[in-house]
Design an enzyme around this catalytic site. Structure first.
Site, short mmCIF file in Angstrom:
data_model
loop_
_atom_site.label_atom_id
_atom_site.label_comp_id
_atom_site.label_asym_id
_atom_site.label_seq_id
_atom_site.Cartn_x
_atom_site.Cartn_y
_atom_site.Cartn_z
N GLU A 8 0.87 -1.18 0.03
CA GLU A 8 -0.05 -0.04 0.13
C GLU A 8 0.99 1.34 -0.10
O GLU A 8 1.68 1.39 0.95
CB GLU A 8 -0.85 -0.21 1.36
CG GLU A 8 -1.66 1.33 1.48
CD GLU A 8 -2.31 1.33 2.83
OE1 GLU A 8 -2.37 0.39 3.69
OE2 GLU A 8 -3.00 2.08 3.32
N ASP B 44 -1.18 -1.04 5.76
CA ASP B 44 -1.14 -0.41 7.02
C ASP B 44 -2.29 -1.15 8.05
O ASP B 44 -3.26 -1.63 7.69
CB ASP B 44 -1.35 0.98 7.00
CG ASP B 44 -0.24 1.90 6.36
OD1 ASP B 44 0.80 1.11 6.30
OD2 ASP B 44 -0.48 2.89 5.92
N ASP C 187 -4.37 0.18 9.77
CA ASP C 187 -5.43 1.21 9.89
C ASP C 187 -6.67 0.98 9.09
O ASP C 187 -6.64 0.05 8.43
CB ASP C 187 -4.77 2.63 9.88
CG ASP C 187 -4.26 2.88 8.37
OD1 ASP C 187 -4.49 1.90 7.59
OD2 ASP C 187 -3.73 3.80 8.20
N ASP D 176 -7.83 2.72 6.61
CA ASP D 176 -7.53 2.43 5.09
C ASP D 176 -6.90 1.24 4.64
O ASP D 176 -7.07 0.44 3.59
CB ASP D 176 -6.72 3.47 4.66
CG ASP D 176 -7.17 4.85 4.06
OD1 ASP D 176 -8.76 4.80 4.30
OD2 ASP D 176 -6.87 5.68 3.69
#
Ligand code: TSJ
Length: 664
Positions: A446, A519, A521, A523
């Site tokens: 990513e 990640d 998180d 997203d």
């Protein structure tokens, strides 16, 4: 602790063998429950739950409750007849004792009422007993409360454990006005070493699914460990059964009709129920089950369903003149555009096949389901009050056929120009130098900055890096031609070399490990879900054959005096690392971008140290289901869901199976 009685009349060679049978379960638990990971742990619970559900399926119980207790044990209750307590005429032990101490014994065998019991989880309550520290059974029957307790006991003389021995024989506790069975057990944490705690999310999801599949059955879930009151108590009960299920799956979409199409019937011992609801989207979502067990890989029941759908709709299209004599039949997929369906069958002696045993093999099921669905669907279509909807579905299918034809032509042209091989990869993929596909790994990373670190940190002999710029589009709402037009997907397809969909060819795979690095998180979770959905829909074999992995970057860096640095991959590890220590600092990594190339290599890419989760077909199917639920037209519930499910590095979320490289 009490001992096992010896030298009385009921203690015979047969019984001794039986008890040693349970000990054998502890020697090789994998043979009975597949794995001792968290997944195997949950198998124990499902086995017990299945028995309670069976009592309901037999028409004897209306309610099932599952409780996760603070001490790590779980209990399952039903309001059925209560397990029989009378003595077996030949074996001179109670029915309860038989169920828990004899391998493969239990009410299910040789009993017509239980002929449709689950085949996959059906390891028997005795296996649960053998793999538990203790287990208690309460039977409320004939106005009497009976109780019995089993324990896994240490034998000092023989220096070993004896599995699931009776420590309190069947006792009359008192009188009762209740009916039912309550079973409570504590999984043995010396067997389930990886993780012996039940996952609230896994349990509630499955219970909700079971409630949808068993119309009208009330299933209550208590998690006494939960801090959040909302998560402590849940009730699932659906009067509409799988009809409510498809409505739930389509909740965020625009459906073409309110009431789902419901088809139910029985043919040659196969009981079949189908619910269908069309949306204005393009993707097909068919969820199928056999004896309440999900069949992610499909099988003969899905084949029967598809064949019948194609036939019934084509016949109808001709009947109303939408298809003329000269026209060719419409393809099945044209009638499935925008369709969400649940297909569930009850089958005697189900045979599960495939990589993950998620595919029904029984050949007799296809004609049976075909028969029920063709009859039911034809009846629905020909009912005048459904005429308008029927016409719309046929029109949608004709449009789909036209678009499909156009897409095929475009694809042929694209293939001739070999354009899939060309443009999008330039300057994107950092290929590896090695040419052995089996050894090669593709990291899909990513973001450009993490991509840059990965590129510098990698071992270029076998590791290739493909950075993703921004989010790939969500495959859910798109047709194949639109997916093919997306640069991010095109570069993945090109890099893997397999092509997709009907043209997918696993033998051309250039990297045997495809590793998603995103990640920790929201997203990142979103990107991962989109990628998994894409693989699940267009390269299913890639997932089924175990080529897809999720990379696990560490969450924390712990620094101690003297330049000591250690990484923790989750909160549990962090606790371990810092326990009893003073003078340390913790750095929490928020994204891959915070690591320099050396750190990224050391923690996340180096096969000697890294953690990877291999994605199973089930995991991918779950992501697909989540995306199906989420990626509708309405935005808010989606956001909320992503937020509450995004923390995948926390122990109790994303349930792929963490594995170190060695275990693979
Ligand atoms: F897994 C299990 F076996 F431990 C278990 C069984 C766990 C739980 C939570 C429930 C049950 C269970 C079994 N609930 N209800 C029953 N019913 C019988 O075993 C039963 C009751 C009556 C009769 C009868 O013919 O009168 C027959 C059976 C098999």
């Amino acid at each position: 602790m009490s001992q096992v009685k010896t030298a009385d009349s009921s203690y015979n060679a047969g019984k001794l063998q039986v008890l040693e049978g349970l000990d054998a379960v502890r020697m090789r638990p994998g043979m009975y429950i597949g794995t001792t990971s968290v997944r195997g742990l949950h198998h124990l619970l499902w086995e017990i739950v299945d028995n309670a559900i069976d009592e309901a399926l037999g028409g004897h119980a209306t309610e099932v409750a599952v409780t996760l207790h603070k001490d790590g044990s779980a209990s399952v209750w039903d309001n059925g007849r209560g397990v029989p307590v009378d003595e077996h005429p030949q074996l001179h032990v109670s029915g309860v004792e038989l169920i828990y101490t004899r391998l493969h014994a239990g009410g299910k065998f040789g009993n017509e009422n239980y002929a449709y019991s689950g085949g996959l989880h059906g390891v028997g309550a005795s296996v649960v007993n053998a793999l538990s520290k203790w287990l208690t059974v309460d039977s409320f029957r004939d106005w009497t409360h009976y109780q019995m307790r089993f324990e896994t006991v240490w034998d000092e003389k023989e220096k070993k454990f004896h599995a699931g021995r009776v420590v309190n024989g069947l006792e009359k506790i008192g009188n009762t006005r209740k009916r039912g069975t309550l079973v409570r057990f504590l999984p043995d944490d010396t067997i389930f070493t990886e993780d012996s705690r039940f996952n609230s999310e896994t349990v509630s999801r499955r219970l909700r699914e079971l409630a949808y599949l068993n119309k009208g059955l009330k299933i209550v879930f208590h998690d006494e460990r939960a801090k959040d009151a909302e998560k402590q108590h849940m009730e699932f009960c659906y009067a509409g059964g799988i009809g409510d299920y498809v409505k739930f799956l389509n909740a965020n979409k625009t459906s073409l009709h309110d009431a789902p199409i419901m088809i139910e019937g029985k043919k040659d011992d196969v009981i079949c129920s189908v619910s269908m609801q069309y949306t204005d989207g393009y993707t097909e979502s068919v969820f199928s089950y056999v004896n309440n067990i999900p069949t992610g890989e499909g099988g003969t029941h899905e084949m029967g369903f598809r064949t019948a759908m194609t036939k019934a709709f084509n016949d109808y299209a001709r009947k109303i003149g939408a298809l003329k004599e000269k026209d060719a039949n419409l393809a099945g997929e044209d009638f499935r555009e925008g369709l969400t369906a649940v297909v569930t069958v009850m089958v005697k002696n189900p045979q599960f096949e495939g990589q993950t045993k998620g595919k029904l093999g029984n050949s007799e099921v296809k004609p049976a389901v075909e028969n029920v669905v063709a009859l039911g669907l034809t009846e629905f279509l020909e009912d005048l009050k459904n005429g308008e909807l029927a016409q719309r579905i046929v029109e949608k299918a004709i449009k789909s056929a036209k678009v499909r034809e156009a897409a095929r032509k475009a694809r042929d042209v694209a293939r001739q120009r070999n354009s899939l091989e060309a443009a999008p990869l330039v300057g994107k993929l950092s290929a590896c130098t090695g040419r052995k596909a089996v050894e090669n790994e593709l990291f899909i990373v990513e973001g450009d900055s993490a991509g840059g670190s990965a590129k510098q940190g990698r071992d270029r002999r076998f590791q290739a890096i493909l950075p993703l710029r921004g989010k790939p589009l969500n495959a859910e709402k798109k047709r194949l031609d639109q997916v093919l037009a997306n640069d991010e997907f095109r570069s993945i397809i090109t890099a893997l070399g397999t092509n997709i969909d009907e043209d997918f060819d696993l033998s051309s795979l250039k990297y045997h490990k495809v590793i998603i690095l995103s990640d920790a998180d929201q997203d990142g979770a979103h990107i991962r879900a989109i990628l998994l959905t894409f693989f699940y829909r267009y390269m299913r074999e890639l997932v089924a054959q175990g080529h897809v992995y999720i990379g696990m970057p560490p969450l924390y860096l712990v620094k101690r005096p003297g330049g000591i640095q250690e990484y923790a991959y989750d909160d549990k590890e962090l606790k371990k690392l810092t326990a009893g220590k003073k003078n340390y600092t913790i750095q929490r990594y928020k994204g891959l971008g915070e690591m320099n190339p050396e750190q990224l290599w050391e923690t996340t890419m180096d096969p000697a140290n890294r953690k990877l989760m291999r994605v199973t077909l089930e995991d991918a199917a779950r992501e697909d289901e989540i995306i199906t639920i989420l990626m509708g037209d309405k935005v808010d519930p989606r956001r909320e869901y992503i937020i509450s499910h995004a923390e995948f590095n926390k122990e109790d979320s994303f349930e792929a199976h963490a594995m170190t490289e060695k275990e693979n």
